[in-house]
Design an enzyme around this catalytic site. Structure first.
Site, PDB file in Angstrom:
ATOM      1  CG  LEU A  12       8.010  38.330 -63.901  1.00 27.95           C
ATOM      2  CD1 LEU A  12       6.572  38.564 -63.519  1.00 27.95           C
ATOM      3  CD2 LEU A  12       8.078  37.389 -65.095  1.00 27.95           C
ATOM      4  CB  VAL A  75      17.849  40.216 -61.970  1.00 26.44           C
ATOM      5  CG1 VAL A  75      16.592  39.787 -61.235  1.00 26.44           C
ATOM      6  CG2 VAL A  75      19.086  39.569 -61.366  1.00 26.44           C
ATOM      7  CB  SER A 129      22.167  32.251 -76.986  1.00 26.89           C
ATOM      8  OG  SER A 129      22.049  32.936 -78.224  1.00 26.89           O
ATOM      9  N   GLY A 131      17.507  35.410 -77.486  1.00 29.11           N
ATOM     10  CA  GLY A 131      16.658  36.589 -77.311  1.00 29.11           C
ATOM     11  C   GLY A 131      15.322  36.203 -76.730  1.00 29.11           C
ATOM     12  CE  LYS A 184      24.218  34.636 -74.698  1.00 31.18           C
ATOM     13  NZ  LYS A 184      23.450  35.600 -73.980  1.00 31.18           N
ATOM     14  CG  HIS A 187      26.557  32.717 -78.259  1.00 29.20           C
ATOM     15  ND1 HIS A 187      25.914  33.938 -78.171  1.00 29.20           N
ATOM     16  CD2 HIS A 187      25.775  31.948 -79.045  1.00 29.20           C
ATOM     17  CE1 HIS A 187      24.807  33.893 -78.874  1.00 29.20           C
ATOM     18  NE2 HIS A 187      24.690  32.700 -79.415  1.00 29.20           N
ATOM     19  CG  ASN A 188      26.676  37.263 -76.080  1.00 23.76           C
ATOM     20  OD1 ASN A 188      26.091  36.246 -76.453  1.00 23.76           O
ATOM     21  ND2 ASN A 188      26.134  38.104 -75.229  1.00 23.76           N
ATOM     22  CD  GLU A 191      24.695  38.120 -80.498  1.00 25.65           C
ATOM     23  OE1 GLU A 191      24.410  37.053 -79.923  1.00 25.65           O
ATOM     24  OE2 GLU A 191      24.300  39.229 -80.084  1.00 25.65           O
ATOM     25  NE  ARG A 288      28.529  45.597 -81.909  1.00 30.70           N
ATOM     26  CZ  ARG A 288      27.560  44.860 -81.388  1.00 30.70           C
ATOM     27  NH1 ARG A 288      26.966  45.253 -80.272  1.00 30.70           N
ATOM     28  NH2 ARG A 288      27.170  43.741 -81.945  1.00 30.70           N
ATOM     29  CG  HIS A 454      63.090  41.794 -72.052  1.00 33.30           C
ATOM     30  ND1 HIS A 454      62.725  41.860 -70.724  1.00 33.30           N
ATOM     31  CD2 HIS A 454      62.795  43.014 -72.577  1.00 33.30           C
ATOM     32  CE1 HIS A 454      62.229  43.060 -70.469  1.00 33.30           C
ATOM     33  NE2 HIS A 454      62.263  43.778 -71.571  1.00 33.30           N
TER      34      HIS A 454
HETATM   35  P1  NDP Z   1      15.167  43.693 -68.481  1.00 35.19           P
HETATM   36  O1  NDP Z   1      15.785  45.033 -68.421  1.00 35.19           O
HETATM   37  O2  NDP Z   1      13.996  43.491 -69.364  1.00 35.19           O
HETATM   38  O3  NDP Z   1      14.756  43.234 -67.002  1.00 35.19           O
HETATM   39  C1  NDP Z   1      15.666  43.359 -65.955  1.00 35.19           C
HETATM   40  C2  NDP Z   1      15.141  42.634 -64.726  1.00 35.19           C
HETATM   41  O4  NDP Z   1      16.139  42.764 -63.697  1.00 35.19           O
HETATM   42  C3  NDP Z   1      13.850  43.227 -64.178  1.00 35.19           C
HETATM   43  O5  NDP Z   1      13.072  42.204 -63.647  1.00 35.19           O
HETATM   44  C4  NDP Z   1      14.387  44.140 -63.072  1.00 35.19           C
HETATM   45  O6  NDP Z   1      13.474  44.366 -62.025  1.00 35.19           O
HETATM   46  C5  NDP Z   1      15.517  43.316 -62.540  1.00 35.19           C
HETATM   47  N1  NDP Z   1      16.489  44.116 -61.798  1.00 35.19           N
HETATM   48  C6  NDP Z   1      17.272  45.112 -62.268  1.00 35.19           C
HETATM   49  N2  NDP Z   1      18.032  45.605 -61.271  1.00 35.19           N
HETATM   50  C7  NDP Z   1      17.714  44.911 -60.160  1.00 35.19           C
HETATM   51  C8  NDP Z   1      18.152  44.945 -58.822  1.00 35.19           C
HETATM   52  N3  NDP Z   1      19.111  45.790 -58.436  1.00 35.19           N
HETATM   53  N4  NDP Z   1      17.619  44.078 -57.940  1.00 35.19           N
HETATM   54  C9  NDP Z   1      16.654  43.212 -58.335  1.00 35.19           C
HETATM   55  N5  NDP Z   1      16.179  43.121 -59.593  1.00 35.19           N
HETATM   56  C10 NDP Z   1      16.717  43.962 -60.496  1.00 35.19           C
HETATM   57  O7  NDP Z   1      16.352  42.686 -68.850  1.00 35.19           O
HETATM   58  P2  NDP Z   1      16.326  41.333 -69.701  1.00 35.19           P
HETATM   59  O8  NDP Z   1      15.173  40.493 -69.276  1.00 35.19           O
HETATM   60  O9  NDP Z   1      16.494  41.658 -71.133  1.00 35.19           O
HETATM   61  O10 NDP Z   1      17.698  40.659 -69.231  1.00 35.19           O
HETATM   62  C11 NDP Z   1      17.827  39.930 -68.025  1.00 35.19           C
HETATM   63  C12 NDP Z   1      19.169  39.210 -68.078  1.00 35.19           C
HETATM   64  O11 NDP Z   1      19.157  38.323 -69.196  1.00 35.19           O
HETATM   65  C13 NDP Z   1      20.356  40.144 -68.308  1.00 35.19           C
HETATM   66  O12 NDP Z   1      21.478  39.647 -67.639  1.00 35.19           O
HETATM   67  C14 NDP Z   1      20.567  40.082 -69.797  1.00 35.19           C
HETATM   68  O13 NDP Z   1      21.875  40.421 -70.175  1.00 35.19           O
HETATM   69  C15 NDP Z   1      20.260  38.612 -70.043  1.00 35.19           C
HETATM   70  N6  NDP Z   1      19.882  38.277 -71.417  1.00 35.19           N
HETATM   71  C16 NDP Z   1      19.036  39.073 -72.144  1.00 35.19           C
HETATM   72  C17 NDP Z   1      18.697  38.736 -73.436  1.00 35.19           C
HETATM   73  C18 NDP Z   1      17.757  39.567 -74.241  1.00 35.19           C
HETATM   74  O14 NDP Z   1      17.626  39.298 -75.450  1.00 35.19           O
HETATM   75  N7  NDP Z   1      17.057  40.545 -73.662  1.00 35.19           N
HETATM   76  C19 NDP Z   1      19.251  37.501 -74.069  1.00 35.19           C
HETATM   77  C20 NDP Z   1      20.063  36.714 -73.192  1.00 35.19           C
HETATM   78  C21 NDP Z   1      20.381  37.101 -71.928  1.00 35.19           C
HETATM   79  P3  NDP Z   1      12.500  45.675 -62.007  1.00 35.19           P
HETATM   80  O15 NDP Z   1      11.372  45.330 -62.905  1.00 35.19           O
HETATM   81  O16 NDP Z   1      12.113  45.767 -60.581  1.00 35.19           O
HETATM   82  O17 NDP Z   1      13.318  46.826 -62.499  1.00 35.19           O
END
Ligand code: NDP
Length: 471
Positions: A12, A75, A129, A131, A184, A187-188, A191, A288, A454
């Protein structure tokens, strides 16, 4: 225990919360699980709705789900995904599905697919994709899985995907295993390249024409009402309107050191592995990296002088139009490189379902790179699915012919004035190389043969026959 919940969402964070709301809005019931349990409670405090079922253990979470169970992981990519999979496996049955909605490396997705296959569990690598806004209101979804897995998840995915005005849904199955995450990743990469190009137009307008943020905002807004329309241009215009409490512009307070999370770099690494040139994507990643070397740049700027080779300050506002054309032509080159990479990737990994027209279509809404140009790309591949290169389509060929002079002048001006334009020049060099029948690679072949024996092919003999300088 009552197994009535449609889907389980584990993780979450930003994406998880917003996807949970999207699923709820679309009538699904959702079981929620997070490593740190308090996040589930916090979420429920804000969104108290019977559609959400909080769970504290993986066992409870899996038991709440209707079979075949569907679990969406949101996650952090990397080991966290494997950790979650291993937490759930003991509580799953054959036929259940795990969907990885994070930005996972497609090679890891392929590995996980095969591993879970041995347990009879379906695995879907889902590139998302858009956000957090897209996650909540409709994202562009790119799935990699078997047809059997797809049948189990497609209704859920279609419901949370972005919809275009004509009703088309931005969601596709791109192939098996890692196909969705590969898509994806590219795509990135695009981006990164798109953002670098916009940044270079900003550098030119700021340093050559001395334009202020309000002028820049007005210009990008104007560009956005043309064929250049894109989400990234739209947010760029808005960024130039942001001010500080003292009235100064926020853009001028932001440190010029760009960060990255890795998908741009993966795109380039993957392109190198597959053997498909994406110089604009590579330059965007390197740019970057160079920007983040702030201290080194500071030190070098005190020592390394610029030796002027042409008089500055004589640029008129009308030069902004040359910059616009250079930007447009460079974008065409970026998409030409990237779609070549997609075609090569599809061939390399046997993802026959990965059709270029469909990709351009699902990127037209919901996602960060959505733009008017994707409409033209889609049409180009619709007219000719076997198009050898986007640059050869009638539409893009015509546009580049029209804009080429200004593209070259802009690239040359940046070089003469010491304004780095790695994105624009890489795009132009790709164009010039792909259309050249006389590259100096004959000399490189001769050198390779000279020191390493070669061998080289000759232009007066069939391909494949090898000759030596000193037989
Ligand atoms: P956040 O940092 O907001 O949330 C990360 C989530 O991963 C949390 O629920 C966290 O749990 C959990 N987590 C981290 N480490 C572990 C672990 N070792 N075991 C279990 N749970 C873990 O990340 P985002 O929601 O932004 O991103 C989630 C995924 O989506 C990533 O792969 C990201 O690259 C991808 N993504 C993100 C986008 C964005 O715009 N933010 C867009 C598209 C893809 P806890 O709360 O317990 O730490």
């Amino acid at each position: 225990m009552n197994s009535q919940v449609d889907i389980g969402l584990a993780g979450l964070g930003v994406m998880g919360e917003n996807l949970a709301l999207n699923l709820q809005k679309n009538g699904w019931s959702i079981a929620l699980f997070n490593r740190h349990e308090e996040k589930v409670q916090e979420f429920l405090k804000q969104h108290n709705d019977p559609s959400f079922t909080p769970c504290t253990t993986p066992e409870e979470f899996c038991k709440k789900l209707k079979t075949p169970r569907k679990i969406l992981l949101t996650v952090k990519s990397g080991p966290a995904v494997d950790e979650m999979i291993h937490l759930f496996i003991p509580h799953l049955e054959k036929g259940d599905v795990i969907i990885d909605g994070g930005n996972s490396d497609y090679r890891h997705t392929t590995r996980r697919c095969h591993f879970l296959e041995e347990h009879g569990i379906h695995y879907v690598g889902l590139g998302i994709s858009g956000g957090m806004e897209g996650a909540q209101n409709g994202a562009s979804l790119m799935a990699g899985c078997t047809l059997e897995s797809w049948e189990l998840v497609k209704d859920i995915l279609f419901s949370i995907a972005a919809k275009k005005e004509n009703g088309e849904i931005c969601c596709m199955r791109a192939g098996t295993d890692g196909a969705g995450h590969f898509l994806k990743m590219v795509h990135n990469g695009i981006e990164y390249a798109e953002m670098q190009l916009i940044a270079e137009t900003y550098a030119l307008l700021k340093h050559l024409l001395r334009w202020t943020p309000p002028q820049l905002q007005a210009l990008y807004k104007k560009w956005n009402q043309t064929e250049l329309n894109s989400y990234l241009l739209e947010i760029t215009a808005d960024i130039f309107s942001k001010t500080e409490p003292d009235g100064s512009f926020t853009i001028d307070k932001i440190l010029d050191a760009a960060k990255q999370k890795g998908t741009g770099q993966w795109s380039v690494q993957s392109a190198l592995e597959i053997g498909t040139p994406v110089p604009s994507l590579a330059q965007a990643v390197f740019a970057r990296q160079l920007s983040s070397m702030k201290e080194e740049r500071q030190r070098a700027s005190e020592i390394l002088d610029e030796v002027p080779v042409s008089s500055g300050n004589s640029y008129h506002n009308s030069f902004a139009d040359s910059i616009r054309m250079a930007y447009h032509a460079s974008r065409i080159s970026v998409y030409a490189q990237s779609f070549q990479m997609l075609k090569m990737g599809a061939k390399f990994y046997h993802w026959d379902e990965m059709q270029m027209e469909d990709i351009a279509s699902i990127w037209q809404a919901g996602c960060i790179i959505r733009s008017e140009m994707l409409h033209d790309i889609r049409t180009a591949y619709k007219n000719d699915p076997a198009l050898p290169n986007l640059l050869l389509s009638e539409h893009f060929h015509h546009t580049i012919t029209e804009y080429q002079r200004d593209w070259r002048i802009t690239a040359a001006t940046g070089t003469l004035q010491g304004i780095p334009l790695p994105g624009i020049t890489a795009a132009l060099h790709y164009y010039d190389m792909i259309r050249s029948t006389d590259l100096p690679a004959n000399l490189i072949q001769a050198q390779r043969d000279y020191f390493g024996y070669h061998g080289f092919e000759r232009n007066d003999h069939p391909r494949g026959e090898l000759f030596h300088l000193n037989p």
